[in-house]
Design an enzyme around this catalytic site. Structure first.
Site, PDB file in Angstrom:
ATOM      1  N   HIS A  56      46.151  41.105  41.565  1.00  0.00           N
ATOM      2  CA  HIS A  56      45.216  40.873  42.662  1.00  0.00           C
ATOM      3  C   HIS A  56      45.963  41.078  43.986  1.00  0.00           C
ATOM      4  O   HIS A  56      47.204  41.057  44.024  1.00  0.00           O
ATOM      5  CB  HIS A  56      44.663  39.451  42.601  1.00  0.00           C
ATOM      6  CG  HIS A  56      43.674  39.228  41.488  1.00  0.00           C
ATOM      7  ND1 HIS A  56      42.904  38.092  41.385  1.00  0.00           N
ATOM      8  CD2 HIS A  56      43.344  40.014  40.432  1.00  0.00           C
ATOM      9  CE1 HIS A  56      42.129  38.185  40.307  1.00  0.00           C
ATOM     10  NE2 HIS A  56      42.382  39.331  39.710  1.00  0.00           N
ATOM     11  N   GLU A  58      46.435  39.203  46.590  1.00  0.00           N
ATOM     12  CA  GLU A  58      47.299  38.097  47.055  1.00  0.00           C
ATOM     13  C   GLU A  58      48.577  38.027  46.223  1.00  0.00           C
ATOM     14  O   GLU A  58      49.678  37.889  46.783  1.00  0.00           O
ATOM     15  CB  GLU A  58      46.560  36.755  46.969  1.00  0.00           C
ATOM     16  CG  GLU A  58      45.296  36.686  47.814  1.00  0.00           C
ATOM     17  CD  GLU A  58      44.034  37.018  47.024  1.00  0.00           C
ATOM     18  OE1 GLU A  58      44.062  37.978  46.223  1.00  0.00           O
ATOM     19  OE2 GLU A  58      43.034  36.318  47.213  1.00  0.00           O
ATOM     20  N   CYS A  86      40.970  33.655  44.314  1.00  0.00           N
ATOM     21  CA  CYS A  86      40.530  33.193  42.996  1.00  0.00           C
ATOM     22  C   CYS A  86      41.494  32.091  42.530  1.00  0.00           C
ATOM     23  O   CYS A  86      42.542  31.878  43.154  1.00  0.00           O
ATOM     24  CB  CYS A  86      40.518  34.364  42.013  1.00  0.00           C
ATOM     25  SG  CYS A  86      42.170  34.836  41.446  1.00  0.00           S
ATOM     26  N   CYS A  89      45.183  33.330  42.144  1.00  0.00           N
ATOM     27  CA  CYS A  89      45.875  33.582  43.412  1.00  0.00           C
ATOM     28  C   CYS A  89      46.109  32.284  44.176  1.00  0.00           C
ATOM     29  O   CYS A  89      47.153  32.110  44.814  1.00  0.00           O
ATOM     30  CB  CYS A  89      45.080  34.568  44.253  1.00  0.00           C
ATOM     31  SG  CYS A  89      45.069  36.218  43.533  1.00  0.00           S
TER      32      CYS A  89
HETATM   33 ZN   LIG Z   1      42.997  36.557  42.704  1.00  0.00          ZN
END
Ligand SMILES: [Zn+2]
Length: 160
Positions: A56, A58, A86, A89
């Site tokens: 992801h 991040e 999320c 992250c």
């Molecule tokens: Zn994430």
């Protein structure tokens, strides 16, 4: 920092997210990590090109920032992410000891376009036996002695 500077860093995160979809590289997510008003790292979501479900924006930005600064502790840094993180992250942001999260889109906005992480937040709140993912405990008696060695392993166990 002045608001304009915060907005400049957030626009960089948003630009990374837009570039990602325009290039057909993956989901519309971008993140930038800043220390003392200087950009240390930035990344878009790289799940598809890297075949890495943890890539992801991040998490990818955290990896790059840690490499750039030669540390696993990003205290003193702040993250600007084009979307509310999320659960994965968010966990990574806590582990990295970032000081602050700036976000643009909300997780509800992400759910509206098909990126719904609500079920993970729900799963975390459930007891282990009530989760969708089965948890099976094995060999604690063999794993626990390794934990007991940790204090004597000669590593700096004030960190994690
Ligand atoms: Zn994430």
């Amino acid at each position: 920092m002045e608001n304009q500077l915060h907005e400049k860093f957030m626009r960089m995160a948003i630009e990374l997210s837009e570039y990602n979809i325009k290039q057909g590289l993956g989901g519309p997510f971008g993140a930038v990590i800043v220390k003392d008003g200087v950009v240390i790292a930035g990344s878009a979501n790289k799940v598809i090109p890297e075949n890495d479900p943890t890539a992801h924006a991040e998490v990818s930005a955290i990896r790059l920032a840690c490499t750039a600064l030669g540390t696993y502790n990003l205290s003193g840094c702040e993250i600007y992410t084009s979307c509310e993180p999320c659960p994965m992250c968010l966990g990574a942001i806590y582990w990295a000891r970032l000081d602050k999260i700036y976000y643009a889109n909300t997780k509800a906005d992400a759910a509206d376009i098909g990126f719904d992480d609500h079920f993970i937040y729900n799963e975390i709140a459930f007891n282990m036996e009530d989760r969708k993912l089965p948890f099976v405990q094995l060999l604690r008696d063999e794993a626990l002695p390794v934990f007991k060695q940790w204090g004597t392993a000669g590593l700096n166990n004030t960190h994690y």
